[in-house]
Motif scaffolding. Structure first.
Motif, PDB file in Angstrom:
ATOM      1  N   LEU A 122       5.249 -12.974  -0.837  1.00  0.00           N
ATOM      2  CA  LEU A 122       4.224 -12.025  -0.432  1.00  0.00           C
ATOM      3  C   LEU A 122       4.164 -12.014   1.084  1.00  0.00           C
ATOM      4  N   GLN A 123       4.419 -10.855   1.680  1.00  0.00           N
ATOM      5  CA  GLN A 123       4.345 -10.705   3.134  1.00  0.00           C
ATOM      6  C   GLN A 123       2.965 -10.174   3.488  1.00  0.00           C
ATOM      7  N   PRO A 124       2.209 -10.889   4.305  1.00  0.00           N
ATOM      8  CA  PRO A 124       0.884 -10.389   4.710  1.00  0.00           C
ATOM      9  C   PRO A 124       1.023  -9.196   5.657  1.00  0.00           C
ATOM     10  N   PRO A 125      -0.087  -8.514   5.939  1.00  0.00           N
ATOM     11  CA  PRO A 125      -0.046  -7.369   6.864  1.00  0.00           C
ATOM     12  C   PRO A 125       0.529  -7.758   8.223  1.00  0.00           C
ATOM     13  N   LEU A 126       1.193  -6.791   8.830  1.00  0.00           N
ATOM     14  CA  LEU A 126       1.800  -6.992  10.143  1.00  0.00           C
ATOM     15  C   LEU A 126       0.748  -6.796  11.230  1.00  0.00           C
ATOM     16  N   PRO A 127       1.029  -7.218  12.466  1.00  0.00           N
ATOM     17  CA  PRO A 127       0.050  -7.073  13.547  1.00  0.00           C
ATOM     18  C   PRO A 127      -0.420  -5.626  13.726  1.00  0.00           C
ATOM     19  N   ALA A 128      -1.632  -5.478  14.163  1.00  0.00           N
ATOM     20  CA  ALA A 128      -2.209  -4.146  14.385  1.00  0.00           C
ATOM     21  C   ALA A 128      -1.366  -3.362  15.380  1.00  0.00           C
ATOM     22  N   GLY A 129      -1.249  -2.095  15.139  1.00  0.00           N
ATOM     23  CA  GLY A 129      -0.498  -1.224  16.035  1.00  0.00           C
ATOM     24  C   GLY A 129       0.938  -0.997  15.621  1.00  0.00           C
ATOM     25  N   LEU A 130       1.462  -1.817  14.730  1.00  0.00           N
ATOM     26  CA  LEU A 130       2.828  -1.644  14.253  1.00  0.00           C
ATOM     27  C   LEU A 130       2.861  -0.531  13.213  1.00  0.00           C
ATOM     28  N   GLN A 131       3.837   0.349  13.312  1.00  0.00           N
ATOM     29  CA  GLN A 131       3.999   1.427  12.345  1.00  0.00           C
ATOM     30  C   GLN A 131       5.385   1.347  11.738  1.00  0.00           C
ATOM     31  N   LEU A 132       5.464   1.438  10.422  1.00  0.00           N
ATOM     32  CA  LEU A 132       6.735   1.464   9.709  1.00  0.00           C
ATOM     33  C   LEU A 132       6.732   2.719   8.862  1.00  0.00           C
ATOM     34  N   ALA A 135       9.773   5.955   0.164  1.00  0.00           N
ATOM     35  CA  ALA A 135       8.926   5.995  -1.031  1.00  0.00           C
ATOM     36  C   ALA A 135       8.183   4.679  -1.258  1.00  0.00           C
ATOM     37  N   GLY A 136       8.404   3.685  -0.395  1.00  0.00           N
ATOM     38  CA  GLY A 136       7.665   2.430  -0.481  1.00  0.00           C
ATOM     39  C   GLY A 136       8.316   1.335  -1.296  1.00  0.00           C
ATOM     40  N   TYR A 137       9.626   1.430  -1.528  1.00  0.00           N
ATOM     41  CA  TYR A 137      10.290   0.360  -2.270  1.00  0.00           C
ATOM     42  C   TYR A 137      11.766   0.274  -1.909  1.00  0.00           C
ATOM     43  N   LEU A 138      12.371  -0.839  -2.260  1.00  0.00           N
ATOM     44  CA  LEU A 138      13.796  -1.065  -2.120  1.00  0.00           C
ATOM     45  C   LEU A 138      14.206  -1.960  -3.280  1.00  0.00           C
ATOM     46  N   LEU A 139      15.071  -1.455  -4.153  1.00  0.00           N
ATOM     47  CA  LEU A 139      15.522  -2.203  -5.329  1.00  0.00           C
ATOM     48  C   LEU A 139      17.009  -2.491  -5.235  1.00  0.00           C
ATOM     49  N   ASP A 151       0.847  -1.186   0.000  1.00  0.00           N
ATOM     50  CA  ASP A 151       0.000   0.000   0.000  1.00  0.00           C
ATOM     51  C   ASP A 151       0.884   1.238   0.000  1.00  0.00           C
ATOM     52  N   ALA A 152       1.280   1.679  -1.175  1.00  0.00           N
ATOM     53  CA  ALA A 152       2.115   2.868  -1.374  1.00  0.00           C
ATOM     54  C   ALA A 152       3.278   2.927  -0.394  1.00  0.00           C
ATOM     55  N   ARG A 153       3.156   3.664   0.685  1.00  0.00           N
ATOM     56  CA  ARG A 153       4.264   3.806   1.629  1.00  0.00           C
ATOM     57  C   ARG A 153       3.977   3.128   2.958  1.00  0.00           C
ATOM     58  N   ALA A 154       2.928   2.353   3.020  1.00  0.00           N
ATOM     59  CA  ALA A 154       2.508   1.719   4.274  1.00  0.00           C
ATOM     60  C   ALA A 154       3.059   0.297   4.340  1.00  0.00           C
ATOM     61  N   TRP A 155       4.308   0.174   4.762  1.00  0.00           N
ATOM     62  CA  TRP A 155       4.959  -1.126   4.852  1.00  0.00           C
ATOM     63  C   TRP A 155       4.220  -2.071   5.800  1.00  0.00           C
ATOM     64  N   GLN A 156       3.514  -1.538   6.808  1.00  0.00           N
ATOM     65  CA  GLN A 156       2.820  -2.402   7.759  1.00  0.00           C
ATOM     66  C   GLN A 156       1.688  -3.187   7.098  1.00  0.00           C
ATOM     67  N   GLN A 170      16.592   4.773   5.638  1.00  0.00           N
ATOM     68  CA  GLN A 170      16.172   4.216   6.919  1.00  0.00           C
ATOM     69  C   GLN A 170      14.659   4.078   6.958  1.00  0.00           C
ATOM     70  N   LEU A 171      14.238   3.156   7.797  1.00  0.00           N
ATOM     71  CA  LEU A 171      12.819   2.972   8.063  1.00  0.00           C
ATOM     72  C   LEU A 171      12.670   2.699   9.551  1.00  0.00           C
ATOM     73  N   GLU A 172      11.773   3.407  10.204  1.00  0.00           N
ATOM     74  CA  GLU A 172      11.509   3.175  11.626  1.00  0.00           C
ATOM     75  C   GLU A 172      10.393   2.165  11.779  1.00  0.00           C
ATOM     76  N   LEU A 173      10.586   1.264  12.716  1.00  0.00           N
ATOM     77  CA  LEU A 173       9.564   0.298  13.093  1.00  0.00           C
ATOM     78  C   LEU A 173       9.180   0.632  14.528  1.00  0.00           C
TER      79      LEU A 173
END
Length: 181
Positions: A103-113, A128-132, A73-78, A150-153
């Motif tokens: 394919l990685q399914p959605p992460l647990p609720a409450g997690l923010q990336l 930007a929602g990708y890593l190549l 979902d665009a920039r929503a890694w969670q 960087q990405l914060e979890l």
């Protein structure tokens, strides 16, 4: 002879005291369990994302093709992500031309990336929602220049950072660690 019978049972005050202590212990253990669960969820999410990024890099070098991760979902890694071979070279997953590897399914609720506010780098593609990765294993932008970022979890009070540099080196660290930049 008279027998003195001692009262059996508990007084109301004793019963209320015990119930109050039990309620306090339950409250303390619930709070501790919540923090423990948040930390475990964060560790699993961070490890999954780091493993997928390392797998993308290894697959790019082994196959000679560009390989990428893309947030569902665009920039929503969670919401989860795709690991794919970018056969058409556009840096995006196209079901008609690219190969889906994972394919990685959605992460647990409450997690923010999300990208941290103090993230530096010439192109933080994770924001930007990708890593190549190019066939040599270097992270790149969709336009082809080298990337780092960087990405914060975050989950509750728990915080980790996934960091990658232009050489393709990736690490996951606790954000409270002074060396985690």
């Amino acid at each position: 002879m008279k027998k003195h019978l001692s009262p059996r049972g508990f007084t109301l005050i004793e019963l209320l005291l015990v119930l109050g202590l039990l309620a306090g212990l339950l409250l303390i253990s619930t709070s501790g369990y919540r923090q423990l669960r948040q930390r475990a969820d964060l560790q699993v999410a961070g490890s999954s994302l780091l493993a997928a990024a390392r797998q993308a890099r290894a697959h790019a070098m082994a196959s000679g093709d560009s390989v990428g991760l893309e947030a569902l979902d665009a920039r929503a890694w969670q919401q989860g992500w795709l690991l794919f071979r970018d056969l058409d070279g556009n840096g995006r997953f196209d079901s008609g031309s690219d190969t889906l590897l994972q394919l990685q399914p959605p992460l647990p609720a409450g997690l923010q990336l999300q990208a941290p506010g103090d993230a530096n780098g010439n192109a933080n593609t994770l924001a930007a929602g990708y890593l190549l990765f190019n066939p040599r294993g270097f992270p790149r932008t969709r336009s082809g220049s080298l990337a780092n970022g960087q990405l914060e979890l975050r989950h509750g009070s728990q915080l980790q950072r996934l960091i990658f540099d232009q050489t393709g080196r990736m690490r996951l660290c606790e954000a409270v660690n002074p060396g985690c930049t």
